[in-house]
Design an enzyme around this catalytic site. Structure first.
Site, PDB file in Angstrom:
ATOM      1  N   TYR A 173       0.849  -1.198   0.000  1.00 29.92           N
ATOM      2  CA  TYR A 173       0.000   0.000   0.000  1.00 29.92           C
ATOM      3  C   TYR A 173       0.883   1.246   0.000  1.00 29.92           C
ATOM      4  O   TYR A 173       0.719   2.150  -0.829  1.00 29.92           O
ATOM      5  CB  TYR A 173      -0.903  -0.014   1.235  1.00 29.92           C
ATOM      6  CG  TYR A 173      -1.618   1.298   1.466  1.00 29.92           C
ATOM      7  CD1 TYR A 173      -2.654   1.700   0.641  1.00 29.92           C
ATOM      8  CD2 TYR A 173      -1.232   2.150   2.510  1.00 29.92           C
ATOM      9  CE1 TYR A 173      -3.299   2.916   0.845  1.00 29.92           C
ATOM     10  CE2 TYR A 173      -1.877   3.358   2.726  1.00 29.92           C
ATOM     11  CZ  TYR A 173      -2.905   3.736   1.886  1.00 29.92           C
ATOM     12  OH  TYR A 173      -3.533   4.938   2.084  1.00 29.92           O
TER      13      TYR A 173
HETATM   14  O1  LIG Z   1      -2.173   6.930   7.768  1.00 30.16           O
HETATM   15  C1  LIG Z   1      -2.272   6.226   6.797  1.00 30.16           C
HETATM   16  O2  LIG Z   1      -1.752   6.499   5.743  1.00 30.16           O
HETATM   17  C2  LIG Z   1      -3.022   4.952   6.880  1.00 30.16           C
HETATM   18  O3  LIG Z   1      -3.902   5.018   7.991  1.00 30.16           O
HETATM   19  C3  LIG Z   1      -4.625   3.848   8.231  1.00 30.16           C
HETATM   20  O4  LIG Z   1      -3.735   2.782   8.513  1.00 30.16           O
HETATM   21  P1  LIG Z   1      -3.361   2.462  10.018  1.00 30.16           P
HETATM   22  O5  LIG Z   1      -2.708   3.625  10.666  1.00 30.16           O
HETATM   23  O6  LIG Z   1      -2.629   1.184  10.001  1.00 30.16           O
HETATM   24  O7  LIG Z   1      -4.814   2.362  10.670  1.00 30.16           O
HETATM   25  P2  LIG Z   1      -5.581   1.124  11.325  1.00 30.16           P
HETATM   26  O8  LIG Z   1      -5.641  -0.009  10.403  1.00 30.16           O
HETATM   27  O9  LIG Z   1      -6.841   1.666  11.847  1.00 30.16           O
HETATM   28  O10 LIG Z   1      -4.639   0.724  12.534  1.00 30.16           O
HETATM   29  C4  LIG Z   1      -4.406   1.646  13.603  1.00 30.16           C
HETATM   30  C5  LIG Z   1      -3.545   1.009  14.660  1.00 30.16           C
HETATM   31  O11 LIG Z   1      -4.237  -0.115  15.212  1.00 30.16           O
HETATM   32  C6  LIG Z   1      -3.411  -1.258  15.160  1.00 30.16           C
HETATM   33  N1  LIG Z   1      -4.257  -2.441  14.962  1.00 30.16           N
HETATM   34  C7  LIG Z   1      -4.923  -2.610  13.809  1.00 30.16           C
HETATM   35  C8  LIG Z   1      -5.739  -3.697  13.626  1.00 30.16           C
HETATM   36  C9  LIG Z   1      -5.872  -4.630  14.673  1.00 30.16           C
HETATM   37  O12 LIG Z   1      -6.591  -5.644  14.578  1.00 30.16           O
HETATM   38  N2  LIG Z   1      -5.185  -4.420  15.819  1.00 30.16           N
HETATM   39  C10 LIG Z   1      -4.379  -3.346  16.003  1.00 30.16           C
HETATM   40  O13 LIG Z   1      -3.778  -3.190  17.064  1.00 30.16           O
HETATM   41  C11 LIG Z   1      -2.451  -1.035  14.026  1.00 30.16           C
HETATM   42  O14 LIG Z   1      -1.286  -1.786  14.230  1.00 30.16           O
HETATM   43  C12 LIG Z   1      -2.235   0.452  14.116  1.00 30.16           C
HETATM   44  O15 LIG Z   1      -1.223   0.726  15.036  1.00 30.16           O
HETATM   45  C13 LIG Z   1      -5.468   3.507   7.021  1.00 30.16           C
HETATM   46  O16 LIG Z   1      -6.152   2.283   7.246  1.00 30.16           O
HETATM   47  C14 LIG Z   1      -4.653   3.421   5.787  1.00 30.16           C
HETATM   48  O17 LIG Z   1      -5.511   3.239   4.678  1.00 30.16           O
HETATM   49  C15 LIG Z   1      -3.779   4.638   5.602  1.00 30.16           C
HETATM   50  O18 LIG Z   1      -4.556   5.704   5.187  1.00 30.16           O
END
Ligand SMILES: O=C(O)[C@H]1O[C@H](OP(=O)(O)OP(=O)(O)OC[C@H]2O[C@@H](n3ccc(=O)[nH]c3=O)[C@H](O)[C@@H]2O)[C@H](O)[C@@H](O)[C@H]1O
Length: 425
Positions: free
Chosen positions: A238
């Site tokens: 991504y």
């Molecule tokens: O800023 C971005 O550019 C991206 O932001 C977002 O990604 P992330 O920051 O990864 O958000 P998100 O999945 O909500 O996980 C948040 C936290 O929860 C943790 N996480 C996640 C899933 C889970 O089951 N458990 C968990 O601890 C995980 O490890 C993380 O620390 C958008 O989805 C992406 O499309 C893109 O725009």
């Protein structure tokens, strides 16, 4: 008396007694094989024909665009309804989370807005349909189509002279890239190039603002993340496609004079959000009494995100559109240098994931069943933290909603949208 058929193709080998036995056997098996071969060739040919018909004709099965009524809707929706400085904006991914919010905000201040969305099923399409209904109620027309459909895009530019494109259509999600890598190439690379090709050829060319991502910082450890920091170590496909998007848009700016602004969004959240994101899926699980999985970094270090509230991001998008400057080319030719900009749109105050969960528990008044696991190597990064001074300087970007307040608003929306306020809880 045996028939000729029985003579030639006996049901039991013992029936064959004449001296041409070997010849007949040979002939029989060769003809059977020949017939089978013919049958298989015919089958393969029909399958291939069907496939190519489906591919080329796919548009006709899914197309819902075209015709007088449709064109009238596009023209009406694109119409600027304020006297000074209005813009006419094509919003891609308009039925998405950020797309729907930005479309509504633009329409509210009198700008023309036409949306396009392919309503794919990466997450519950009924939520996208509900967002679309909301936009329709506010006189915003959304075209059901894919940004890879260049004929559709050309048609849209033919009938509505868009001054700006807010490009938010994308395959989102960091971890899903391991499951379906092709969808990232389709939307974030091929779709982007298709859109840029149409924009570069249109006359006048629109200015383009598009969604990059905080994920481009990848394994960068310098905090807070500034736009000039290195972005050559993506941790997921991504992120790699978003980084590629930044390079691709640079090329179109350089060669064709398109005005380009890339916005690095930092974990945007809020009402009408994306069900695949952690705050959203955690809420669902907590309310259903199901466990949630909370990732942790090495040595049990909590992960942290610079969670950014949707209204702040919308302000950043609109500020970018307002200050984008003009594209300088026309008909595929550059006439002079055009702006090329990249901005972080974050909140500047990272919060750990367990703290985010605690806030949800408070607003939902339900305790979460938490399973802590070591962060799997699936594209995640341990933390994000935005330096937003560039966006502040350029268009006064100043986030005003902290995570506690933003999650409260999200929970209120969630409970109402999913009917919990009517006794489901
Ligand atoms: O800023 C971005 O550019 C991206 O932001 C977002 O990604 P992330 O920051 O990864 O958000 P998100 O999945 O909500 O996980 C948040 C936290 O929860 C943790 N996480 C996640 C899933 C889970 O089951 N458990 C968990 O601890 C995980 O490890 C993380 O620390 C958008 O989805 C992406 O499309 C893109 O725009």
């Amino acid at each position: 008396m045996p028939s000729l058929e029985e003579e030639l193709f006996p049901s039991t080998p013992g029936k064959f007694k004449d001296r041409n036995r070997h010849f007949h056997r040979c002939f029989a098996s060769t003809s059977t094989m020949f017939l089978w071969a013919l049958f298989l060739i015919a089958l393969t040919a029909s399958y291939l024909c069907f496939q190519s018909f489906m591919d080329s004709g796919n548009r006709y099965f899914t197309a819902t665009w075209g015709g007088h009524h449709w064109e009238k809707n596009v023209i009406n929706s694109a119409q600027i309804r304020r006297s000074h400085g209005g813009m006419s904006v094509l919003v891609t991914g308009a039925a998405g989370f950020v797309g729907s919010h930005v479309s509504l905000a633009l329409k509210k201040r009198g700008d023309g807005v036409v949306g396009i969305d392919n309503f794919n099923n990466y997450y519950d399409p009924s939520l996208k349909k509900a967002r679309k209904n909301l936009l329709n109620q506010n006189s915003i027309f959304i075209v059901d189509g894919d940004i890879n459909d260049s004929k559709l895009l050309v048609k849209l530019f033919d009938i509505a002279r868009f001054t700006h494109v807010m490009h938010l259509a994308a395959q989102a999600g960091v971890r899903y890239a391991m499951e379906n890598p092709g969808s990232y190439i389709h939307s974030n690379i091929a779709g982007l190039v298709t859109l840029l090709e149409v924009c570069k050829n249109s006359n006048p060319q629109p200015a383009i603002v598009w969604a990059s991502s905080s994920s481009v910082y990848g394994l960068n450890e310098k905090v807070p993340f500034s736009e000039s920091d290195r972005t050559d170590q993506p941790a997921s496909l991504y992120a790699a496609t978003k980084k590629a998007g930044e390079e691709i848009t640079h090329t179109y700016n350089h060669i064709y004079g398109l005005s380009i602004t890339g916005l690095r969004f930092f974990t945007v959240y809020g009402p009408w959000g994306r069900p695949d994101m952690a705050y959203f899926s955690f809420t669902r699980n907590i309310l259903q009494g199901k466990p949630i999985t909370v990732y942790r970094g090495k040595n049990r270090v909590d992960l942290a995100r610079d969670f950014t509230y949707i209204d702040d991001v919308v302000k950043g998008c609109i500020g970018s559109l307002d200050t984008s400057g003009k594209s300088t080319g026309s008909g595929g030719k550059k006439r002079g240098p055009a702006p090329y900009r990249i901005f972080n749109l974050g909140n500047t105050s990272p919060v750990t994931v367990p703290m985010m969960v605690a806030m949800l528990e408070k607003h939902l008044k339900v305790k979460a069943k938490k399973n802590f696991v070591v962060m799997p190597g699936n594209g995640d990064v341990p933390f994000t933290h935005a330096n937003i001074s560039s966006a502040r300087k350029e268009f006064g970007y100043k986030p005003t909603t902290d995570l506690q307040t933003g999650l409260k608003k999200f929970v209120k929306w969630y409970l109402s949208y999913y009917g919990y306020d009517q006794g489901k809880l």
